[in-house]
Scaffold this motif. Sequence first.
Motif, short mmCIF file in Angstrom:
data_model
loop_
_atom_site.label_atom_id
_atom_site.label_comp_id
_atom_site.label_asym_id
_atom_site.label_seq_id
_atom_site.Cartn_x
_atom_site.Cartn_y
_atom_site.Cartn_z
N TRP A 168 0.84 -1.19 0.00
CA TRP A 168 0.00 0.00 0.00
C TRP A 168 0.88 1.24 0.00
O TRP A 168 1.88 1.30 0.70
CB TRP A 168 -0.90 0.03 1.24
CG TRP A 168 -2.04 -0.92 1.15
CD1 TRP A 168 -2.04 -2.24 1.51
CD2 TRP A 168 -3.35 -0.63 0.69
NE1 TRP A 168 -3.28 -2.78 1.28
CE2 TRP A 168 -4.10 -1.82 0.78
CE3 TRP A 168 -3.98 0.52 0.21
CZ2 TRP A 168 -5.45 -1.88 0.41
CZ3 TRP A 168 -5.31 0.45 -0.17
CH2 TRP A 168 -6.03 -0.73 -0.07
N GLU A 169 0.47 2.23 -0.78
CA GLU A 169 1.13 3.53 -0.76
C GLU A 169 0.21 4.49 -0.01
O GLU A 169 -0.97 4.59 -0.31
CB GLU A 169 1.35 4.05 -2.18
CG GLU A 169 1.99 5.43 -2.21
CD GLU A 169 2.19 5.93 -3.62
OE1 GLU A 169 3.28 5.72 -4.17
OE2 GLU A 169 1.22 6.52 -4.16
N LYS A 214 -0.19 8.44 1.04
CA LYS A 214 0.26 9.82 0.81
C LYS A 214 -0.44 10.70 1.84
O LYS A 214 -1.66 10.72 1.92
CB LYS A 214 -0.11 10.26 -0.61
CG LYS A 214 0.43 11.63 -0.97
CD LYS A 214 -0.01 12.05 -2.37
CE LYS A 214 0.65 11.17 -3.41
NZ LYS A 214 0.36 11.61 -4.79
N THR A 255 5.05 10.59 1.59
CA THR A 255 4.53 9.34 1.04
C THR A 255 5.34 8.19 1.62
O THR A 255 6.56 8.27 1.70
CB THR A 255 4.63 9.33 -0.50
OG1 THR A 255 3.89 10.44 -1.01
CG2 THR A 255 4.07 8.05 -1.08
N GLN A 294 5.34 3.60 1.95
CA GLN A 294 4.78 2.34 1.47
C GLN A 294 4.77 1.35 2.62
O GLN A 294 5.67 1.34 3.45
CB GLN A 294 5.60 1.80 0.31
CG GLN A 294 5.48 2.65 -0.93
CD GLN A 294 6.21 2.04 -2.12
OE1 GLN A 294 6.98 1.11 -2.00
NE2 GLN A 294 5.93 2.59 -3.30
N HIS A 295 3.71 0.52 2.64
CA HIS A 295 3.54 -0.43 3.72
C HIS A 295 3.15 -1.79 3.15
O HIS A 295 2.15 -1.90 2.45
CB HIS A 295 2.46 0.07 4.69
CG HIS A 295 2.26 -0.81 5.86
ND1 HIS A 295 1.05 -0.98 6.47
CD2 HIS A 295 3.12 -1.60 6.55
CE1 HIS A 295 1.18 -1.84 7.47
NE2 HIS A 295 2.42 -2.22 7.53
N LEU A 352 -0.90 -1.08 -4.41
CA LEU A 352 0.02 -1.11 -5.54
C LEU A 352 0.18 -2.50 -6.14
O LEU A 352 0.60 -2.64 -7.28
CB LEU A 352 1.40 -0.59 -5.11
CG LEU A 352 1.45 0.85 -4.60
CD1 LEU A 352 2.87 1.19 -4.17
CD2 LEU A 352 0.94 1.83 -5.64
#
Length: 166
Positions: A21-22, A24, A36, A38-39, A129
């Motif tokens: 996941w991104e 923001k 931002t 990412q996870h 993503l």
Amino acid sequence: MGGTAGVALALDLPVRKPGLWELKMLSAGGQTPEATMQHCTDETTDKEMNNFASPMAQLGCSKQDIQKTATGYATDSVCNFGGINTTSHADITGDFNSAYTVKTMSRVTGGAAGTGVKDTAMTIEAKWLGACKPGQKPGDIVMPGGMKMNIKDMGKLKNLIPGVKQ
């Protein structure tokens, strides 16, 4: 409310689709720069992440509510940590499979002399993503600037919070 409210919050929010996941983060009025991260997540890690906040909420929050709305979820909390009072409202929309948005309004009062009242607004736009990248494991977070950490290591920080039992 009290002790079980934080647990109810974690149980009521949907679990995100497993993968990368991104997120923001945007503040209203440009109060803070856009960030931002990412996870990489899976169902177990997502539940653990929600539950991590529960001991802190149980200690410092007099209100921690979540309600299902026509468009998603709404959360309201009133917390006090170290003499700093925070009242927050968030609206969460999206399907948690491809995207979701969290819009938060907070009012902070108290703290150091002269800080007064501070209102903030933040929006988190999250999008899925795809699969996690090679070498990533659930819980891995890539922060702005490239710093990496794993959310599962955050549980160790509970030892630093006075009064939180393992």
